[in-house]
Scaffold this motif. Structure first.
Motif, PDB file in Angstrom:
ATOM      1  N   SER A  13      53.614  16.713  62.532  1.00 16.85           N
ATOM      2  CA  SER A  13      53.817  16.058  63.759  1.00 16.85           C
ATOM      3  C   SER A  13      55.231  16.248  64.412  1.00 16.85           C
ATOM      4  N   ASP A  14      56.169  17.113  63.510  1.00 17.74           N
ATOM      5  CA  ASP A  14      57.561  16.862  63.850  1.00 17.74           C
ATOM      6  C   ASP A  14      57.128  18.448  63.906  1.00 17.74           C
ATOM      7  N   LEU A  15      56.828  19.323  64.559  1.00 16.38           N
ATOM      8  CA  LEU A  15      56.773  21.066  64.766  1.00 16.38           C
ATOM      9  C   LEU A  15      56.867  21.102  66.741  1.00 16.38           C
ATOM     10  N   ILE A  16      57.333  22.117  66.656  1.00 22.40           N
ATOM     11  CA  ILE A  16      57.471  22.722  67.870  1.00 22.40           C
ATOM     12  C   ILE A  16      57.325  24.520  68.009  1.00 22.40           C
ATOM     13  N   PHE A  17      56.770  24.762  67.972  1.00 17.39           N
ATOM     14  CA  PHE A  17      56.195  25.858  68.103  1.00 17.39           C
ATOM     15  C   PHE A  17      55.532  27.232  69.242  1.00 17.39           C
ATOM     16  N   GLU A  18      55.443  27.853  69.755  1.00 15.69           N
ATOM     17  CA  GLU A  18      55.173  28.732  70.931  1.00 15.69           C
ATOM     18  C   GLU A  18      53.801  28.916  70.180  1.00 15.69           C
ATOM     19  N   ASP A  19      52.459  29.245  71.781  1.00 14.49           N
ATOM     20  CA  ASP A  19      51.665  29.530  71.038  1.00 14.49           C
ATOM     21  C   ASP A  19      50.839  30.529  70.418  1.00 14.49           C
ATOM     22  N   ALA A  20      51.661  31.665  70.441  1.00 16.13           N
ATOM     23  CA  ALA A  20      51.278  32.402  69.370  1.00 16.13           C
ATOM     24  C   ALA A  20      50.837  32.187  68.309  1.00 16.13           C
ATOM     25  N   VAL A  21      52.077  31.439  67.842  1.00 12.62           N
ATOM     26  CA  VAL A  21      51.795  30.667  66.561  1.00 12.62           C
ATOM     27  C   VAL A  21      50.565  30.041  65.776  1.00 12.62           C
ATOM     28  N   LEU A  22      50.028  29.707  66.666  1.00 10.06           N
ATOM     29  CA  LEU A  22      48.440  29.099  66.634  1.00 10.06           C
ATOM     30  C   LEU A  22      47.877  30.011  66.432  1.00 10.06           C
ATOM     31  N   ASP A  23      47.863  31.241  67.667  1.00 13.71           N
ATOM     32  CA  ASP A  23      47.045  31.945  67.813  1.00 13.71           C
ATOM     33  C   ASP A  23      46.968  32.877  66.764  1.00 13.71           C
ATOM     34  N   THR A  24      47.677  32.882  66.228  1.00 13.05           N
ATOM     35  CA  THR A  24      47.515  34.183  65.043  1.00 13.05           C
ATOM     36  C   THR A  24      47.029  33.524  63.768  1.00 13.05           C
ATOM     37  N   LEU A  25      47.741  32.594  63.830  1.00  6.88           N
ATOM     38  CA  LEU A  25      46.606  31.565  62.455  1.00  6.88           C
ATOM     39  C   LEU A  25      45.332  31.466  62.492  1.00  6.88           C
ATOM     40  N   VAL A  26      44.601  30.624  63.683  1.00 13.57           N
ATOM     41  CA  VAL A  26      42.899  30.851  64.487  1.00 13.57           C
ATOM     42  C   VAL A  26      42.692  31.789  64.036  1.00 13.57           C
ATOM     43  N   LYS A  27      43.486  33.169  65.055  1.00 10.95           N
ATOM     44  CA  LYS A  27      42.658  34.519  65.090  1.00 10.95           C
ATOM     45  C   LYS A  27      42.272  35.349  63.656  1.00 10.95           C
ATOM     46  N   ASP A  28      43.240  34.717  62.787  1.00  8.13           N
ATOM     47  CA  ASP A  28      42.880  35.686  61.371  1.00  8.13           C
ATOM     48  C   ASP A  28      41.949  35.239  60.821  1.00  8.13           C
ATOM     49  N   PRO A  29      40.846  36.023  60.816  1.00  8.09           N
ATOM     50  CA  PRO A  29      39.529  36.596  59.789  1.00  8.09           C
ATOM     51  C   PRO A  29      38.986  35.483  58.402  1.00  8.09           C
ATOM     52  N   ARG A  30      40.786  35.708  57.700  1.00  9.98           N
ATOM     53  CA  ARG A  30      40.431  34.546  56.457  1.00  9.98           C
ATOM     54  C   ARG A  30      40.847  32.786  56.892  1.00  9.98           C
ATOM     55  N   GLU A  31      39.807  32.198  55.625  1.00 10.24           N
ATOM     56  CA  GLU A  31      39.403  31.050  56.197  1.00 10.24           C
ATOM     57  C   GLU A  31      40.636  29.931  55.578  1.00 10.24           C
ATOM     58  N   THR A  32      41.717  30.064  54.562  1.00 11.13           N
ATOM     59  CA  THR A  32      42.138  29.195  54.162  1.00 11.13           C
ATOM     60  C   THR A  32      43.667  30.223  53.682  1.00 11.13           C
ATOM     61  N   LEU A  33      44.365  29.578  54.796  1.00  8.53           N
ATOM     62  CA  LEU A  33      45.478  30.296  54.541  1.00  8.53           C
ATOM     63  C   LEU A  33      46.555  29.679  55.281  1.00  8.53           C
ATOM     64  N   ALA A  34      48.536  29.285  54.454  1.00 10.62           N
ATOM     65  CA  ALA A  34      49.188  29.178  54.624  1.00 10.62           C
ATOM     66  C   ALA A  34      50.271  29.610  55.976  1.00 10.62           C
ATOM     67  N   LEU A  35      50.416  28.725  56.822  1.00  9.24           N
ATOM     68  CA  LEU A  35      51.276  30.280  57.393  1.00  9.24           C
ATOM     69  C   LEU A  35      53.016  29.754  57.091  1.00  9.24           C
ATOM     70  N   VAL A  36      53.219  30.852  57.155  1.00 13.33           N
ATOM     71  CA  VAL A  36      54.617  31.135  56.541  1.00 13.33           C
ATOM     72  C   VAL A  36      55.715  31.970  57.465  1.00 13.33           C
ATOM     73  N   ASP A  37      57.333  32.181  56.797  1.00 13.26           N
ATOM     74  CA  ASP A  37      58.161  32.714  57.823  1.00 13.26           C
ATOM     75  C   ASP A  37      59.032  33.350  56.947  1.00 13.26           C
ATOM     76  N   LYS A  38      59.677  34.109  57.296  1.00 12.28           N
ATOM     77  CA  LYS A  38      60.886  35.076  56.251  1.00 12.28           C
ATOM     78  C   LYS A  38      61.888  33.810  56.187  1.00 12.28           C
ATOM     79  N   TYR A  39      62.484  33.562  55.038  1.00 16.92           N
ATOM     80  CA  TYR A  39      63.167  32.154  54.779  1.00 16.92           C
ATOM     81  C   TYR A  39      64.496  32.587  55.224  1.00 16.92           C
ATOM     82  N   GLU A  40      65.090  31.801  56.296  1.00 15.43           N
ATOM     83  CA  GLU A  40      66.918  32.261  57.406  1.00 15.43           C
ATOM     84  C   GLU A  40      67.739  30.910  56.917  1.00 15.43           C
ATOM     85  N   GLY A  41      69.258  30.784  56.931  1.00 19.15           N
ATOM     86  CA  GLY A  41      69.210  29.833  56.081  1.00 19.15           C
ATOM     87  C   GLY A  41      68.839  27.997  56.835  1.00 19.15           C
ATOM     88  N   TRP A  42      68.934  28.257  58.196  1.00 19.03           N
ATOM     89  CA  TRP A  42      68.430  27.152  58.872  1.00 19.03           C
ATOM     90  C   TRP A  42      67.020  26.467  58.509  1.00 19.03           C
TER      91      TRP A  42
END
Length: 606
Positions: free
Chosen positions: A107-136
């Motif tokens: 619940s401590d996340l904030i994200f643009e709509d495209a984040v959720l869309d890209t996960l939901v629309k992916d046909p693969r059934e079980t996914l962990a959403l990841v992003d390239k690691y940055e220093g922050w």
């Protein structure tokens, strides 16, 4: 498909903001995290949303009841939220996992709509959403294969900085198929909790599952979509500027930060001015190799740092002083003058901002091309009663350059008029003229009224070290500045850089040669874009006038919002019959190409 939100935590790192509210009720730009998240989930037409509550749970439930959410919401209470971690919260919802495919979110996340869309629309059934690691980023990271298989879950305590190039950060948003929950996640969740207790994190279960031959779960990589995890007040501050809905306000919030842009992972900073080709990797590696001793020991005092600067610039120790960036020295120098001071505008405003407005005598060059020479300055200021004349060379933002022989004429004239001459040569190393510095023992002795300021940050590409120098043959003046500084005004990283810098002089020369080639490339490319006028520059930036209907403010907003490119809007610096100007730094070739393509697209659509 349903969603499960884990919202039982106390959010202690947000301090007063969560003293009487659960973490997800913290507001970003006037909207709570939970309201934003529920609105985004509501648009996905889910069967239901399950929220695990704990700390201030009743207050959260009552608040959610006031929101306009169409999707059915169910609540599960974690009564021992203060004694458990999120593995227990998810375990309380395990029966729900078995009922439907699930989106799992913290619940401590904030994200643009495209984040959720890209996960939901992916046909693969079980996914962990990841992003390239940055220093922050902070928390669990993963290593993934070319086929998006998760090779390893790496908790914070096993994080290895040398492996950063291989890391992806978990966004803490997952998509679990009902089958995966039934055959993999819930059984392992139960076993893990039984074996290791409830004071763990649900990612640990996934870590175990990825060790199986057929773990089912894959990684879903983000591609530039914005998200942020809010754990403390600094995170909240960053998120507020990233997700502000008003585009003009977003630009303004970024502008007033004055740096720290590494926490904006996609941002290309064409506003602040540094050398794109220095320092070399070997120098960086040498600093890295000595980080422990640099970090854990006191720096030397001001006298030692003056000695290091004297060694690097070939002058006597009594003729040079090191500042915490040139800005510290500018402030201290200007504070010693109460008479009239001459400036050329437009210019770097840090100088006139340190002077009483009624004491500023301003020369404005021909607005056609903003060029001027030493004769122009002498003619204009000859009749003025000046105590000091300030000249930035090359000038900022125009890029105008006066060669060394002309500067020496100015030195002679000011000496005859008993006027202090301050020349800021922070950008002079980028000029085509060779051996153009005034920081030589011979020149400083011949013109004791001369003050030369140089920002090491800009020339040498190390703004984080905060180094600047002031040189003068007037030993009493230099002593006065030194006496006004704190004993440890330079940190150990800045001192260590000055200690090793001399070894890299040949690398610096090669970097300047490479830079000049890149400046020529960018100059040629910019001149091919219609409706702009590029001013010649001997510095590491270009001033550009917009000739069409596009305003500088509008262009700055478009480039930031659409292309993640941050430029300098000069509308507050140059007031010239409504003409519109921007300044762009010269970066490496890849970034310059991105800027050219973006600017061309924007101007072609105008």
């Amino acid at each position: 498909m349903q969603a499960i939100i884990l919202a039982a935590g106390m959010g202690k790192r947000l301090k007063d903001l969560t003293a009487g509210n659960t973490k997800c009720m913290v507001k970003v730009n006037g909207v709570t995290l939970i309201e934003r998240m529920l609105s985004q989930l509501d648009s996905q037409q889910l069967s239901k949303i399950v929220i695990v509550v704990g700390y201030e749970g009743n207050k959260l439930i009552n608040y959610i009841s006031t929101l306009n959410v169409v999707t059915t919401i169910e609540f599960i209470e974690n009564p021992i939220y203060d004694k458990t971690n999120n593995i227990y919260s998810l375990a309380l919802a395990k029966e729900k996992l078995l009922e439907d495919d699930t989106l799992l979110l913290e619940s401590d996340l904030i994200f643009e709509d495209a984040v959720l869309d890209t996960l939901v629309k992916d046909p693969r059934e079980t996914l962990a959403l990841v992003d390239k690691y940055e220093g922050w980023m902070d928390g669990t990271v993963v290593k993934i294969g070319e086929d998006d298989s998760i090779k390893e879950f790496v908790p914070g305590k096993k994080f290895r900085f040398e492996d950063i190039p291989f890391y992806y950060k978990t966004v803490n948003i997952y998509k679990f198929s009902r089958h995966f929950s039934k055959t993999h996640y819930v059984p392992f969740l139960e076993a893990y909790s039984m074996a290791l207790g409830n004071n763990e994190y649900y990612e640990q279960v996934l870590r175990v599952i990825t060790m199986l031959d057929e773990p089912e779960i894959k990684a879903k990589r983000l591609d530039g979509q914005l998200w942020y995890e809010i754990d403390d007040i600094q995170d909240l501050d960053i998120a507020s500027s990233m997700f502000v809905p008003d585009e003009e306000e977003k630009l303004k919030l970024l502008q007033v930060r004055y740096g720290g842009y590494w926490r904006y992972p996609k941002l290309k900073d064409f506003c602040y001015l540094v050398n794109p080709y220095f320092p070399p990797q070997k120098l960086i590696d040498e600093i890295k190799a000595n980080t422990e001793k640099i970090l854990t020991q006191y720096p030397s005092g001001a006298s030692v740092n003056s000695l290091l600067a004297a060694k690097n610039f070939g002058v006597h120790q009594e003729h040079i002083v090191v500042g915490n960036g040139a800005a510290e020295l500018i402030k201290d120098v200007l504070s010693l003058f109460s008479g009239n001071i001459g400036f050329i505008r437009p210019t770097f405003e840090e100088y006139p901002n340190r002077c009483q407005p009624d004491k500023c005598i301003v020369y404005i060059p021909d607005p056609v091309d903003f060029t001027y020479n030493s004769s122009d300055l002498i003619t204009f200021f000859d009749s003025k009663n000046l105590q000091m004349l300030v000249l930035i060379n090359p000038d900022n933002p125009s890029g105008n350059y006066i060669n060394k022989s002309e500067l020496l004429k100015l030195c002679n004239w000011t000496g005859q008029k008993d006027i202090r001459l301050l020349i800021d040569e922070s950008f002079c190393d980028f000029a085509e003229e060779q051996d153009n510095t005034l920081i030589t023992e011979e020149i400083l002795r011949e013109y004791p009224h001369l003050l030369v300021v140089k920002s090491i940050s800009k020339s040498y590409g190390i703004p984080g070290a905060r180094l600047g120098i002031l040189a003068s043959g007037d030993e009493e003046f230099i002593r006065t500045i030194k006496n006004g500084l704190t004993i440890w005004n330079i940190n150990s990283f800045g001192e260590f850089y000055m200690q090793i810098a001399e070894k890299y002089k040949s690398s610096y020369k090669l970097a300047l040669d490479k830079f000049k080639d890149e400046r020529k490339y960018l100059w040629d490319a910019l001149r091919e874009i219609h409706d702009i006028c590029v001013f010649p520059s001997q510095a590491n930036f270009f001033m550009i006038e917009l000739k069409g209907d596009m305003t500088s403010a509008k262009l700055a907003i478009i480039l930031l919002i659409k292309y993640d490119i941050f430029i300098k809007d000069l509308s507050n610096k140059i007031h010239c019959d409504g003409r519109q100007f921007i300044r762009v730094s010269i970066r490496n070739h890849e970034d310059n190409e991105a800027f050219i393509q973006a600017l061309r697209q924007v101007m072609d659509h105008e």
